[in-house]
Design an enzyme around this catalytic site. Sequence first.
Site, short mmCIF file in Angstrom:
data_model
loop_
_atom_site.label_atom_id
_atom_site.label_comp_id
_atom_site.label_asym_id
_atom_site.label_seq_id
_atom_site.Cartn_x
_atom_site.Cartn_y
_atom_site.Cartn_z
N HIS A 98 0.85 -1.19 0.00
CA HIS A 98 0.00 0.00 0.00
C HIS A 98 0.89 1.25 0.00
O HIS A 98 1.98 1.24 0.59
CB HIS A 98 -0.90 -0.01 1.25
CG HIS A 98 -1.96 1.04 1.20
ND1 HIS A 98 -1.71 2.35 1.53
CD2 HIS A 98 -3.26 0.99 0.82
CE1 HIS A 98 -2.82 3.05 1.37
NE2 HIS A 98 -3.78 2.25 0.93
N GLU A 100 0.78 3.84 1.64
CA GLU A 100 1.14 4.33 2.99
C GLU A 100 2.32 3.53 3.53
O GLU A 100 3.16 4.07 4.27
CB GLU A 100 -0.08 4.26 3.91
CG GLU A 100 -1.08 5.37 3.56
CD GLU A 100 -2.54 5.02 3.84
OE1 GLU A 100 -2.81 4.07 4.57
OE2 GLU A 100 -3.41 5.74 3.29
N GLU A 170 -4.10 2.40 -7.07
CA GLU A 170 -4.46 3.45 -6.12
C GLU A 170 -3.61 4.68 -6.37
O GLU A 170 -2.49 4.78 -5.85
CB GLU A 170 -4.24 2.97 -4.68
CG GLU A 170 -5.05 1.76 -4.30
CD GLU A 170 -5.33 1.73 -2.79
OE1 GLU A 170 -6.52 1.68 -2.44
OE2 GLU A 170 -4.39 1.79 -1.99
P1 13P Z 1 -9.72 6.16 0.76
O1 13P Z 1 -10.89 5.37 0.23
O2 13P Z 1 -9.92 6.62 2.18
O3 13P Z 1 -9.30 7.24 -0.17
O4 13P Z 1 -8.49 5.14 0.86
C1 13P Z 1 -8.17 4.37 -0.24
C2 13P Z 1 -7.15 3.39 0.17
O5 13P Z 1 -6.02 3.75 0.47
C3 13P Z 1 -7.54 1.97 0.21
O6 13P Z 1 -6.43 1.15 0.38
#
Ligand code: 13P
Length: 263
Positions: A98, A100, A170
């Site tokens: 991910h 993050e 994403e």
């Molecule tokens: P949001 O739907 O809060 O933008 O997050 C997306 C996400 O990072 C899913 O892994």
Amino acid sequence: MRGIVVAGNWKMNRDVRAAAELLRDIASGLAAEAPHSSVTAVVCPPFPSLALASELLIGSPLRLGAQNLHFENDGAFTGEVSASMLRAAGCDFVIVGHSERRQFFHEDDAIVNRKARKALEHGLTPIICVGETLEQREAGSTEAVVRTQIHGAFEGFSREQAAAVMIAYEPVWAIGTGRTATPAQAQEVHAFIRALTSELYDSDLAAAMIIQYGGSMKPDNAFELLSQADVDGGLIGGASIIAGQFLSILASANRAALAKHQA
Ligand code: 13P
């Protein structure tokens, strides 16, 4: 025909008690409106709630995933969680790479590759996340960034391994910002990713690959995004920790699945 997979990434939200409540709400909503046969619904709560979640979900179509794993089997890796532990806790899926984790925990494509490989060894479906930052998009390098990420993630994977993977596109600029990729922007990158997997393997594998979209997917935009030809699901952050919103996105997935199967 590919199905639609909608997964809720709860991120670092909801303690055990709140997780149980949210799971009950989602599961009872699904009992009232069952997912279309080609729609798979997944929740990915934080580690401490996984074992309880798998007990609560017995008899529910809702499947369980984790948000991360370590790439070794076991040993002196304080704070880490292994693939076999996730299996034992009832997980079928695990999110890998991910943005993050790439941004805050310095995970690079080589780590993503090792984690996805370990997940596959243990029968977990890795959801491999890729996506460009705003700066990269504005510089016109979206495709180059995604290509590098996909090549790195799949490095050394056999066809059989690659066929057991899911991808989530994403765009970093759309995560948690309320700014969603337009359906056309999402479709464009999804088609590009599918073509890449065809180049790396073959067109049958590419045609069967589930490619989810993630980044501010909400009840009001889910149907249009999920209706795109190459968008096979969603990885949902914020809207996945509010039962009504997650259920509404699943209802959109049902409608999109119906429309796609009739097409
Ligand atoms: P949001 O739907 O809060 O933008 O997050 C997306 C996400 O990072 C899913 O892994």
